[in-house]
Design a protein around this motif. Structure first.
Motif, mmCIF file in Angstrom:
data_model
loop_
_atom_site.group_PDB
_atom_site.id
_atom_site.type_symbol
_atom_site.label_atom_id
_atom_site.label_comp_id
_atom_site.label_asym_id
_atom_site.label_seq_id
_atom_site.Cartn_x
_atom_site.Cartn_y
_atom_site.Cartn_z
ATOM 1 N N UNK A 469 61.946 32.874 41.594
ATOM 2 C CA UNK A 469 61.695 33.574 42.848
ATOM 3 C C UNK A 469 61.103 32.642 43.904
ATOM 4 N N UNK A 470 60.266 31.698 43.480
ATOM 5 C CA UNK A 470 59.710 30.734 44.433
ATOM 6 C C UNK A 470 60.810 29.869 45.029
ATOM 7 N N UNK A 471 61.789 29.488 44.193
ATOM 8 C CA UNK A 471 62.922 28.698 44.687
ATOM 9 C C UNK A 471 63.744 29.509 45.679
ATOM 10 N N UNK A 472 64.044 30.745 45.313
ATOM 11 C CA UNK A 472 64.855 31.604 46.181
ATOM 12 C C UNK A 472 64.154 31.824 47.521
ATOM 13 N N UNK A 473 62.859 32.046 47.480
ATOM 14 C CA UNK A 473 62.105 32.294 48.720
ATOM 15 C C UNK A 473 62.230 31.139 49.699
ATOM 16 N N UNK A 474 62.392 29.911 49.199
ATOM 17 C CA UNK A 474 62.416 28.723 50.051
ATOM 18 C C UNK A 474 63.819 28.149 50.228
ATOM 19 N N UNK A 475 64.838 28.974 50.056
ATOM 20 C CA UNK A 475 66.225 28.512 50.141
ATOM 21 C C UNK A 475 66.878 29.040 51.411
ATOM 22 N N UNK A 476 67.584 28.151 52.108
ATOM 23 C CA UNK A 476 68.343 28.539 53.300
ATOM 24 C C UNK A 476 69.815 28.773 52.974
#
Length: 676
Positions: A469-476
């Motif tokens: 979820x942390x990765x997804x939150x910071x993905x464009x």
């Protein structure tokens, strides 16, 4: 004095302007020649009768057409009615089979009950403490007894039940009985040994405000099951003369008390995180949203059993999924497997201080609808609300909008359809070194399941749901093939871009397009049609896809994506066909809400089952077998119409996605083929 000048002649009156009809606003069409343009108005034009080849399409749809098999004296209506009666009968049959299976498994299961009793304490733990349990689900710190889930009773607290129900969001067609409801209970009772039969205890004085028939005369389902039917629960309403008599009839020593909010659902195939979240948790989250409880911490009641054959093949799949569900709720998890294997718990009467029970038709796979869109994501903004609930449950800050200036953060998600990670990692190296891309994009490879033991703690290769979820939150920019790997896309930041690579088969499709179409806070691009036996990934296609994604990001998030704009050519043709062939008989249901195909036409022509539209829309083209039984006239014209509107969408110059070049290749005898 001279005579006054004659008065000026009266001015000539111009004729009054005639009222002109106001032209309907025309959505912006995809620019000609832009094979990667985002958005299309083709479906709207088909349904409005203004798409290319509309005259040919109408010939297929006229009432006296000899090839339109829906014009057969209403026999199709009778068939649908018979099929629905069979589906209704199967509901009770499936419940009886499932109950028998539970009893049988309990008698012969050698499953270790400690593996199911982790995280059952209702007290919150630190995030780091919980996160570690994903990689080590059997750690001693989480092997608490189920008794840890039992809260302290409040002195003098009444044991009387009450409830508040609303019509569950979605379709009310083909319900086993009454309407589909979502309910919030106080003091709900259940007994595992009686197949989790649910009970409410009420005093006679409550009956003026509570209507027991609301529970016994409607459908309160714990999710659609693997048979694509509702899974309704049964209720017994027990009435007492007074509150004192009620409290005496439910003594403390015969019930297990579960304080706070408890959310009950039955995720189908929950060894797979995609099914567990979208075919289990999401429908009940929509119910929580309707009831105003979506931000509350809760205990998960997991009513789906573990499949022992799957458990032997994929050891940690259930552990990881159940831990993720526990993290989101924040108050632990109680599984049916544990209660079935714990004699004390199995025989007890369980009392839930508060409970949410009942879902609508909002599952992803089980409730595929004619709009090919996830239920409630547009109407209730449920997907974004779900994103914020998941992030907050794990202590992750609220997602900020996607970046508008480079470097844009892109992830390439590992997918088994591309030969593991070798082909993808090779493509990432090419993209990161490309002179037109390296300054604009920061592209990383992500494996949601670690590709090796050494990478389990890598920030980008982890089985840890919180890290995901942390990765997804910071993905464009989210780049993924179809299947489970792309099911996190709904939680991307507002304005983010999802690039669906599709599968590599000749009937190229994109599978779960309904998630993208149901998430208007995203924009979705699709990999162009591949040549037969061609490579899975080409730099000549990936480079312009990324440049298009960057162009869209620079525009910023300007509001919800219009309907149909996040569908691929495959999804658009399937949706247009489904609406056309059902509009005559099902127009009201189609326009009122997202009616699942299982409710519109169970086991009929548009029935997907465990398939996707790509196994339907290519039928009738050269080289494609009869994987479905469509109306060849309607489907063939739609294929040619789409190619006329978008000739640049395929790999053959000016021939379109389906390769028809806008021509109708069949002859009249082919039109007149006999259909079943």
């Amino acid at each position: 004095p001279p005579p006054p000048p004659p008065p000026p002649p009266p001015p000539t009156q111009a004729p009054l302007p005639q009222p002109q009809p106001t032209p309907a606003p025309t959505p912006a069409a995809v620019p000609p020649g832009d094979r990667l343009a985002w958005g299309s108005d083709w479906v709207e034009r088909v349904l409005a009768g203004t798409a290319p080849l509309n005259d040919e399409l109408q010939k297929c749809l006229v009432a006296d057409s000899t090839v339109h098999r829906r014009r057969s004296s209403g026999q199709h209506r009778l068939l649908r009615a018979v099929l629905q009666e069979e589906a209704d009968e199967n509901v009770e049959e499936n419940r009886e089979v499932e109950a028998a299976s539970w009893a049988s498994d309990r008698a012969r299961s050698d499953f270790n009950s400690q593996a199911h009793s982790r995280q059952l304490t209702h007290s919150s733990s630190s995030n780091n403490h919980i996160h570690n349990s994903i990689s080590t689900p059997h750690s001693g710190s989480h092997s608490q007894s189920q008794k840890g889930a039992i809260g302290r009773r409040l002195q003098g607290e009444s044991k009387a039940s009450s409830w508040r129900c609303v019509e569950a969001h979605g379709s009310q067609r083909a319900t086993p009985k009454g309407k589909r409801l979502a309910c919030h209970f106080t003091n709900l009772y259940t007994i595992p040994k009686k197949d989790f039969f649910y009970m409410v205890h009420v005093a006679k004085s409550q009956l003026g405000k509570l209507d027991p028939s609301q529970l016994t005369g409607n459908t309160i389902s714990i999710d659609p099951g693997s048979s694509f039917t509702d899974l309704p629960v049964s209720f017994q309403v027990i009435t007492h003369d007074s509150f004192e008599a009620l409290d005496a009839a439910v003594p403390d020593d015969t019930s297990r008390y579960h304080d706070g909010l408890n959310v009950i659902f039955h995720p189908v195939y929950h060894f797979n995180i995609g099914h567990a979240l979208w075919d289990g948790f999401y429908p009940v989250f929509v119910s929580m949203l309707q009831l105003g409880l979506h931000n509350e911490r809760y205990r998960t009641w997991l009513m789906a059993k573990r499949d022992q054959s799957v458990l032997r093949r994929v050891k940690n799949s259930y552990d990881n999924t159940e831990t993720a569900l526990s993290l989101i709720g924040g108050r632990g998890i109680l599984s049916v497997d544990h209660m079935m294997n714990d004699t004390e718990s199995f025989n007890a009467v369980h009392r839930l201080q508060e409970a949410v029970l009942g879902v609508g038709t909002n599952a992803q796979k089980m409730d595929i609808n004619a709009n090919y869109s996830i239920g409630a994501c547009r109407a209730l903004d449920a997907c974004r609300q779900w994103r914020e609930r998941i992030f907050s449950g794990m202590g992750i800050p609220k997602a900020e909008p996607a970046r508008r200036t480079p470097p844009f953060r892109a992830i390439f998600v590992e997918n088994k359809r591309y030969g593991g990670n070798t082909e993808m990692e090779a493509m990432i190296k090419q993209l990161n070194s490309h002179p037109d891309l390296k300054a604009e994009f920061d592209i990383k490879f992500v494996a949601w399941t670690p590709v090796s033991k050494e990478s389990t703690d890598s920030p980008m290769q982890s089985g840890n749901f919180t890290r995901h979820m942390e990765i997804i939150r910071n993905t464009d920019i989210h780049i993924s093939g179809p299947g489970t790997g792309q099911m996190y896309q709904a939680w991307l930041p507002d304005g983010a871009i999802h690039i669906n690579l599709g599968d590599t088969k000749v009937d190229q499709g994109f599978m779960e397009e309904y998630v993208a179409e149901g998430c208007p806070h995203l924009k979705t691009l699709y990999y162009t049609r591949r040549k037969k036996d061609g490579p899975g990934l080409l730099l000549s296609i990936m480079q312009p896809l990324l440049l298009k994604a960057g162009e869209l990001l620079k525009q910023g998030y300007t509001g919800p994506a219009p309907i149909n704009h996040n569908l691929s050519p495959v999804g658009q043709v399937w949706k247009a066909y489904t609406w056309l062939v059902n509009r005559e008989d099902r127009k009201e249901e189609l326009e009122e809400g997202l009616a699942p195909i299982r409710c519109l036409d169970p086991k009929g022509e548009m029935w997907m089952g465990n398939r996707f539209p790509e196994e339907f829309v290519y039928v009738g083209l050269p080289g494609f077998g009869p994987t479905a039984n469509p109306d060849y006239c309607v489907l063939g014209v739609l294929q040619a119409s789409f190619d006329t509107a978008h000739p640049e969408s395929g790999y053959l110059a000016q021939k379109g996605w389906f390769g028809t070049a806008g021509a109708l290749p069949w002859t009249l005898p082919y039109y007149k083929r006999k259909f079943d």
